[in-house]
Design a protein around this motif. Structure first.
Motif, PDB file in Angstrom:
ATOM      1  N   THR A   1       0.726  -1.024   0.015  1.00 36.61           N
ATOM      2  CA  THR A   1       0.115   0.203  -0.099  1.00 36.61           C
ATOM      3  C   THR A   1       0.932   1.317  -0.103  1.00 36.61           C
ATOM      4  OG1 THR A   1      -1.748  -1.355   1.252  1.00 36.61           O
ATOM      5  CG2 THR A   1      -1.842   1.147   1.152  1.00 36.61           C
ATOM      6  N   ARG A   2       2.053   1.213   0.779  1.00 33.04           N
ATOM      7  CA  ARG A   2       2.750   2.428   0.898  1.00 33.04           C
ATOM      8  C   ARG A   2       3.450   2.463  -0.606  1.00 33.04           C
ATOM      9  NH1 ARG A   2       4.581   4.425   5.789  1.00 33.04           N
ATOM     10  NH2 ARG A   2       6.596   5.061   4.654  1.00 33.04           N
ATOM     11  N   GLY A   3       3.775   1.238  -1.342  1.00 31.78           N
ATOM     12  CA  GLY A   3       4.229   1.648  -2.740  1.00 31.78           C
ATOM     13  C   GLY A   3       3.095   2.335  -3.637  1.00 31.78           C
ATOM     14  N   ASN A   4       1.914   1.735  -3.300  1.00 34.86           N
ATOM     15  CA  ASN A   4       0.804   2.055  -4.452  1.00 34.86           C
ATOM     16  C   ASN A   4       0.553   3.805  -3.848  1.00 34.86           C
ATOM     17  OD1 ASN A   4       0.344  -0.396  -5.323  1.00 34.86           O
ATOM     18  ND2 ASN A   4      -1.477  -0.830  -3.907  1.00 34.86           N
ATOM     19  N   VAL A   5       0.457   4.089  -2.926  1.00 34.57           N
ATOM     20  CA  VAL A   5       0.478   5.640  -2.353  1.00 34.57           C
ATOM     21  C   VAL A   5       1.342   6.547  -2.961  1.00 34.57           C
ATOM     22  CG1 VAL A   5       0.432   7.353  -0.666  1.00 34.57           C
ATOM     23  CG2 VAL A   5      -0.840   5.031  -0.555  1.00 34.57           C
ATOM     24  N   THR A   6       2.872   5.954  -3.030  1.00 33.62           N
ATOM     25  CA  THR A   6       3.976   6.708  -3.733  1.00 33.62           C
ATOM     26  C   THR A   6       3.647   6.824  -5.033  1.00 33.62           C
ATOM     27  OG1 THR A   6       5.186   5.851  -1.703  1.00 33.62           O
ATOM     28  CG2 THR A   6       6.422   6.675  -3.813  1.00 33.62           C
ATOM     29  N   LYS A   7       3.199   5.669  -5.834  1.00 35.33           N
ATOM     30  CA  LYS A   7       3.178   5.815  -7.326  1.00 35.33           C
ATOM     31  C   LYS A   7       1.885   6.843  -7.763  1.00 35.33           C
ATOM     32  CE  LYS A   7       4.811   1.167  -8.193  1.00 35.33           C
ATOM     33  NZ  LYS A   7       4.331  -0.258  -8.373  1.00 35.33           N
ATOM     34  N   PHE A   8       0.769   6.556  -6.797  1.00 36.46           N
ATOM     35  CA  PHE A   8      -0.125   7.670  -7.034  1.00 36.46           C
ATOM     36  C   PHE A   8       0.065   9.115  -6.703  1.00 36.46           C
ATOM     37  CE2 PHE A   8      -3.323  10.021  -4.758  1.00 36.46           C
ATOM     38  CZ  PHE A   8      -4.548   9.968  -5.542  1.00 36.46           C
ATOM     39  N   LEU A   9       1.164   9.354  -5.938  1.00 36.69           N
ATOM     40  CA  LEU A   9       1.492  10.696  -5.677  1.00 36.69           C
ATOM     41  C   LEU A   9       2.372  11.300  -6.678  1.00 36.69           C
ATOM     42  CD1 LEU A   9       2.096  10.561  -1.838  1.00 36.69           C
ATOM     43  CD2 LEU A   9       0.157  11.714  -2.812  1.00 36.69           C
TER      44      LEU A   9
END
Length: 185
Positions: free
Chosen positions: A166-174
């Motif tokens: 999830t942290r990786g997904n949030v980073t990619k999203f940002l």
């Protein structure tokens, strides 16, 4: 790289320890270089009332609208209640959409994400918010999406996002949101 873009982050829950406030804190922490996220607490925004608006925006609403105007983009982190957008978040959009055509949200790049204990994340709530942005002429980022499902398993007792995927997904999203905002500023 161009100057730092300034993002206003809001969580659509009033609970101080909500999953979505925690997700917003994670976004602040994970923001890429070139992006600064400041937050605004919707506790300051009363329920929308046209009679109140006619007398002038309440102080918290005026601050909220000014924060949106000063930001390059808006990150909305929303829960989902009863298969829809919660009243707190919809109320914020209602205030920020007034007056029409010159509203704080007019022409503003926006991104949505959210966390829920359920298995569909906040898909329905986000979908309803996207509809509201048609009225405000806001530019809502279509992809990627962050729909944090089974969120109770992804945050620790202190509200820290501990799930690495999830942290990786949030980073990619940002990173994608930064590129999205730069298209409009």
């Amino acid at each position: 790289m161009a100057a730092t873009i300034n993002i206003l982050g809001i969580a659509g829950s009033l609970r101080k320890d909500s999953l979505n406030r925690s997700l917003l804190r994670a976004a602040v922490e994970l923001a890429p270089e070139g992006m600064a996220i400041t937050t605004f607490d919707l506790l300051e925004v009363p329920l929308y009332n046209g009679d109140v608006e006619a007398d002038g925006d309440p102080e918290g609403v005026a601050r909220f609208k000014q924060a949106i105007r000063e930001a390059d983009g808006v990150l909305m982190v929303t829960p989902e209640y009863n298969h829809g957008v919660p009243g707190v978040m919809k109320n914020a959009v209602d205030w920020a959409s007034r007056p029409p055509r010159t509203a704080a949200l007019t022409g503003k790049p926006v991104a949505l994400m959210g966390a829920s204990p359920g298995i569909t994340g906040t898909a329905r709530g986000q979908s309803q918010l996207r509809q509201a942005f048609e009225f405000t002429n806001s530019y809502c980022m279509p992809q990627p999406e962050v729909l944090v499902f089974s969120a109770l398993d992804k945050f620790d007792a202190s509200g820290n996002l501990t799930d690495e995927r999830t942290r990786g997904n949030v980073t990619k999203f940002l990173v994608a949101f930064e590129a999205w905002v730069r298209r409009f500023v």
